[in-house]
Design a protein around this motif. Structure first.
Motif, PDB file in Angstrom:
ATOM      1  N   SER A 102      56.143  32.885  31.512  1.00 53.30           N
ATOM      2  CA  SER A 102      56.177  31.939  32.641  1.00 53.30           C
ATOM      3  C   SER A 102      56.050  32.624  33.993  1.00 53.30           C
ATOM      4  O   SER A 102      55.978  31.963  35.019  1.00 53.30           O
ATOM      5  N   LEU A 103      56.002  33.952  34.001  1.00 53.43           N
ATOM      6  CA  LEU A 103      55.991  34.713  35.245  1.00 53.43           C
ATOM      7  C   LEU A 103      54.578  35.080  35.669  1.00 53.43           C
ATOM      8  O   LEU A 103      53.738  35.462  34.853  1.00 53.43           O
ATOM      9  N   LEU A 104      54.319  34.960  36.980  1.00 51.91           N
ATOM     10  CA  LEU A 104      53.026  35.342  37.549  1.00 51.91           C
ATOM     11  C   LEU A 104      53.276  36.193  38.780  1.00 51.91           C
ATOM     12  O   LEU A 104      53.888  35.735  39.752  1.00 51.91           O
ATOM     13  N   ASN A 105      52.816  37.421  38.724  1.00 50.30           N
ATOM     14  CA  ASN A 105      53.022  38.351  39.832  1.00 50.30           C
ATOM     15  C   ASN A 105      51.898  38.200  40.842  1.00 50.30           C
ATOM     16  O   ASN A 105      50.718  38.191  40.478  1.00 50.30           O
ATOM     17  N   ALA A 106      52.263  38.081  42.117  1.00 53.66           N
ATOM     18  CA  ALA A 106      51.269  37.890  43.175  1.00 53.66           C
ATOM     19  C   ALA A 106      50.629  39.230  43.532  1.00 53.66           C
ATOM     20  O   ALA A 106      50.897  39.823  44.575  1.00 53.66           O
ATOM     21  N   LYS A 107      49.743  39.681  42.651  1.00 53.68           N
ATOM     22  CA  LYS A 107      48.977  40.903  42.871  1.00 53.68           C
ATOM     23  C   LYS A 107      47.500  40.562  42.876  1.00 53.68           C
ATOM     24  O   LYS A 107      47.075  39.607  42.230  1.00 53.68           O
ATOM     25  N   ILE A 108      46.721  41.366  43.575  1.00 54.89           N
ATOM     26  CA  ILE A 108      45.300  41.083  43.728  1.00 54.89           C
ATOM     27  C   ILE A 108      44.595  41.002  42.384  1.00 54.89           C
ATOM     28  O   ILE A 108      43.680  40.195  42.192  1.00 54.89           O
ATOM     29  N   GLU A 109      45.019  41.809  41.425  1.00 52.62           N
ATOM     30  CA  GLU A 109      44.351  41.803  40.128  1.00 52.62           C
ATOM     31  C   GLU A 109      44.618  40.521  39.330  1.00 52.62           C
ATOM     32  O   GLU A 109      43.929  40.248  38.341  1.00 52.62           O
ATOM     33  N   VAL A 111      44.469  37.482  40.826  1.00 52.57           N
ATOM     34  CA  VAL A 111      43.743  36.388  41.472  1.00 52.57           C
ATOM     35  C   VAL A 111      42.481  36.094  40.666  1.00 52.57           C
ATOM     36  O   VAL A 111      41.637  36.975  40.460  1.00 52.57           O
ATOM     37  N   VAL A 112      42.352  34.852  40.194  1.00 51.23           N
ATOM     38  CA  VAL A 112      41.194  34.477  39.380  1.00 51.23           C
ATOM     39  C   VAL A 112      40.283  33.485  40.086  1.00 51.23           C
ATOM     40  O   VAL A 112      39.189  33.191  39.609  1.00 51.23           O
ATOM     41  N   TYR A 113      40.735  32.968  41.220  1.00 49.60           N
ATOM     42  CA  TYR A 113      39.943  31.964  41.940  1.00 49.60           C
ATOM     43  C   TYR A 113      40.381  31.976  43.390  1.00 49.60           C
ATOM     44  O   TYR A 113      41.574  32.095  43.686  1.00 49.60           O
ATOM     45  N   SER A 114      39.401  31.868  44.323  1.00 47.99           N
ATOM     46  CA  SER A 114      39.766  31.918  45.737  1.00 47.99           C
ATOM     47  C   SER A 114      38.912  30.996  46.599  1.00 47.99           C
ATOM     48  O   SER A 114      38.863  31.164  47.812  1.00 47.99           O
ATOM     49  N   GLU A 115      38.248  30.021  46.013  1.00 48.79           N
ATOM     50  CA  GLU A 115      37.491  29.036  46.784  1.00 48.79           C
ATOM     51  C   GLU A 115      38.326  27.768  46.934  1.00 48.79           C
ATOM     52  O   GLU A 115      38.747  27.178  45.945  1.00 48.79           O
ATOM     53  N   LEU A 116      38.579  27.377  48.167  1.00 46.48           N
ATOM     54  CA  LEU A 116      39.386  26.201  48.527  1.00 46.48           C
ATOM     55  C   LEU A 116      40.873  26.389  48.267  1.00 46.48           C
ATOM     56  O   LEU A 116      41.688  25.674  48.833  1.00 46.48           O
ATOM     57  N   CYS A 117      41.230  27.330  47.410  1.00 48.06           N
ATOM     58  CA  CYS A 117      42.643  27.675  47.209  1.00 48.06           C
ATOM     59  C   CYS A 117      42.692  29.033  46.524  1.00 48.06           C
ATOM     60  O   CYS A 117      41.680  29.516  46.020  1.00 48.06           O
ATOM     61  N   LYS A 119      44.298  31.095  43.422  1.00 44.50           N
ATOM     62  CA  LYS A 119      44.889  30.825  42.112  1.00 44.50           C
ATOM     63  C   LYS A 119      45.204  32.131  41.393  1.00 44.50           C
ATOM     64  O   LYS A 119      44.373  33.029  41.320  1.00 44.50           O
ATOM     65  N   LEU A 120      46.435  32.212  40.890  1.00 42.14           N
ATOM     66  CA  LEU A 120      46.865  33.352  40.085  1.00 42.14           C
ATOM     67  C   LEU A 120      46.896  32.961  38.620  1.00 42.14           C
ATOM     68  O   LEU A 120      47.184  31.811  38.280  1.00 42.14           O
ATOM     69  N   SER A 121      46.637  33.916  37.755  1.00 38.54           N
ATOM     70  CA  SER A 121      46.765  33.684  36.323  1.00 38.54           C
ATOM     71  C   SER A 121      47.379  34.920  35.689  1.00 38.54           C
ATOM     72  O   SER A 121      47.164  36.042  36.174  1.00 38.54           O
ATOM     73  N   ASN A 122      48.139  34.727  34.608  1.00 31.80           N
ATOM     74  CA  ASN A 122      48.705  35.880  33.910  1.00 31.80           C
ATOM     75  C   ASN A 122      47.979  36.109  32.581  1.00 31.80           C
ATOM     76  O   ASN A 122      47.060  35.368  32.215  1.00 31.80           O
ATOM     77  N   GLU A 123      48.401  37.120  31.867  1.00 36.40           N
ATOM     78  CA  GLU A 123      47.711  37.496  30.630  1.00 36.40           C
ATOM     79  C   GLU A 123      47.879  36.465  29.515  1.00 36.40           C
ATOM     80  O   GLU A 123      47.171  36.509  28.505  1.00 36.40           O
ATOM     81  N   TYR A 124      48.782  35.500  29.719  1.00 32.54           N
ATOM     82  CA  TYR A 124      49.008  34.470  28.712  1.00 32.54           C
ATOM     83  C   TYR A 124      48.227  33.195  29.012  1.00 32.54           C
ATOM     84  O   TYR A 124      48.353  32.202  28.301  1.00 32.54           O
ATOM     85  N   GLY A 125      47.453  33.209  30.096  1.00 32.68           N
ATOM     86  CA  GLY A 125      46.616  32.067  30.441  1.00 32.68           C
ATOM     87  C   GLY A 125      47.289  31.021  31.303  1.00 32.68           C
ATOM     88  O   GLY A 125      46.692  29.975  31.585  1.00 32.68           O
ATOM     89  N   HIS A 126      48.507  31.270  31.765  1.00 35.68           N
ATOM     90  CA  HIS A 126      49.205  30.332  32.645  1.00 35.68           C
ATOM     91  C   HIS A 126      48.867  30.661  34.099  1.00 35.68           C
ATOM     92  O   HIS A 126      48.624  31.818  34.449  1.00 35.68           O
ATOM     93  N   SER A 127      48.863  29.646  34.939  1.00 35.54           N
ATOM     94  CA  SER A 127      48.403  29.857  36.314  1.00 35.54           C
ATOM     95  C   SER A 127      49.256  29.096  37.321  1.00 35.54           C
ATOM     96  O   SER A 127      50.034  28.202  36.973  1.00 35.54           O
ATOM     97  N   VAL A 128      49.069  29.459  38.579  1.00 39.37           N
ATOM     98  CA  VAL A 128      49.666  28.749  39.707  1.00 39.37           C
ATOM     99  C   VAL A 128      48.673  28.866  40.860  1.00 39.37           C
ATOM    100  O   VAL A 128      48.057  29.921  41.055  1.00 39.37           O
ATOM    101  N   SER A 129      48.481  27.771  41.594  1.00 39.29           N
ATOM    102  CA  SER A 129      47.445  27.779  42.630  1.00 39.29           C
ATOM    103  C   SER A 129      47.958  27.233  43.962  1.00 39.29           C
ATOM    104  O   SER A 129      49.077  26.729  44.060  1.00 39.29           O
ATOM    105  N   THR A 130      47.112  27.341  44.972  1.00 40.66           N
ATOM    106  CA  THR A 130      47.398  26.955  46.355  1.00 40.66           C
ATOM    107  C   THR A 130      48.631  27.709  46.870  1.00 40.66           C
ATOM    108  O   THR A 130      49.543  27.136  47.447  1.00 40.66           O
ATOM    109  N   ILE A 131      48.605  29.015  46.642  1.00 36.64           N
ATOM    110  CA  ILE A 131      49.735  29.858  47.043  1.00 36.64           C
ATOM    111  C   ILE A 131      49.550  30.435  48.441  1.00 36.64           C
ATOM    112  O   ILE A 131      50.473  31.057  48.980  1.00 36.64           O
TER     113      ILE A 131
END
Length: 202
Positions: A102-109, A111-117, A119-131
């Motif tokens: 459930s954890l997502l570290n805010a590191k540049i590596e 970041v999987v998306y950066s258009e309009l928002c 978005k971070l994703s972890n190695e398990y496929g979970h994400s959080v966006s508009t950070i």
């Protein structure tokens, strides 16, 4: 030497004459003159503040709720203090998965998306966006350690800026941690280009 430049001398003399014509600012003359006669090295020097060398976090937590921009859901976040070397960590509290997933570290590596928002994703496929608005508030106020609990995949948009995050951080207060920051020194110019746009770091 800076004092040998006739252009600089003329600017100094003109500034001094302007100051002496205004009785309201007579007490600023000495300070203004000293500033004008500083060398470039002096002008770029700032007093070293030892508090800026330490990692920072919040004094206590705060919560915010609001609608998300892209999914239209109500998102609730809780921003918590964290120990040194935690970094900025997002935790998806809505996922029924092991804690580590459930954890997502805010590191540049991450970041999987950066258009309009952003978005971070972890190695398990979970994400959080508009950070990006919360991250801007953290950066602007020097917060480098915090745990952000969130019950949706997207942060609330709030007023569309960092204002509410900044207000809450200032309300709860900022705490210096007993650990020194790790500083990256730029040793050569770095340029990133995208078509006609570029950014340069020196």
């Amino acid at each position: 030497m800076l004092t040998r430049s006739p252009q600089v001398w003329w600017l100094r003399r003109s500034a001094w004459r302007l100051l002496t014509r205004s009785p309201q600012v007579w007490w600023h003359r000495r300070t203004a003159w000293r500033q004008l006669t500083k060398t470039p090295q002096d002008r770029t020097h700032t007093r070293k503040d030892s508090s800026t060398d330490s990692y920072k976090t919040l004094k206590k937590n705060f919560t915010l709720s609001g609608i998300t921009l892209h999914s239209g859901e109500i998102s609730n976040i809780k921003v918590n203090p964290a120990p040194a070397n935690t970094g900025i960590l997002f935790k998806r509290t809505d996922l029924k998965v092991p804690h580590i997933e459930s954890l997502l570290n805010a590191k540049i590596e991450n970041v999987v998306y950066s258009e309009l928002c952003t978005k971070l994703s972890n190695e398990y496929g979970h994400s959080v966006s508009t950070i990006e608005h919360l991250m801007s508030a953290f950066h602007g106020l020097g917060i480098d350690n915090a745990i952000v609990e969130i019950d949706k995949a997207e942060l609330p948009i709030l007023d569309g800026s960092s204002l509410e995050y900044v207000s809450e951080i200032e309300r709860v207060g900022i705490k210096d941690l007993q650990a020194k920051r790790k500083i990256i020194n730029i040793t050569r110019p770095i340029i990133f280009r995208n078509n006609d746009s570029y950014i340069k770091v020196t």
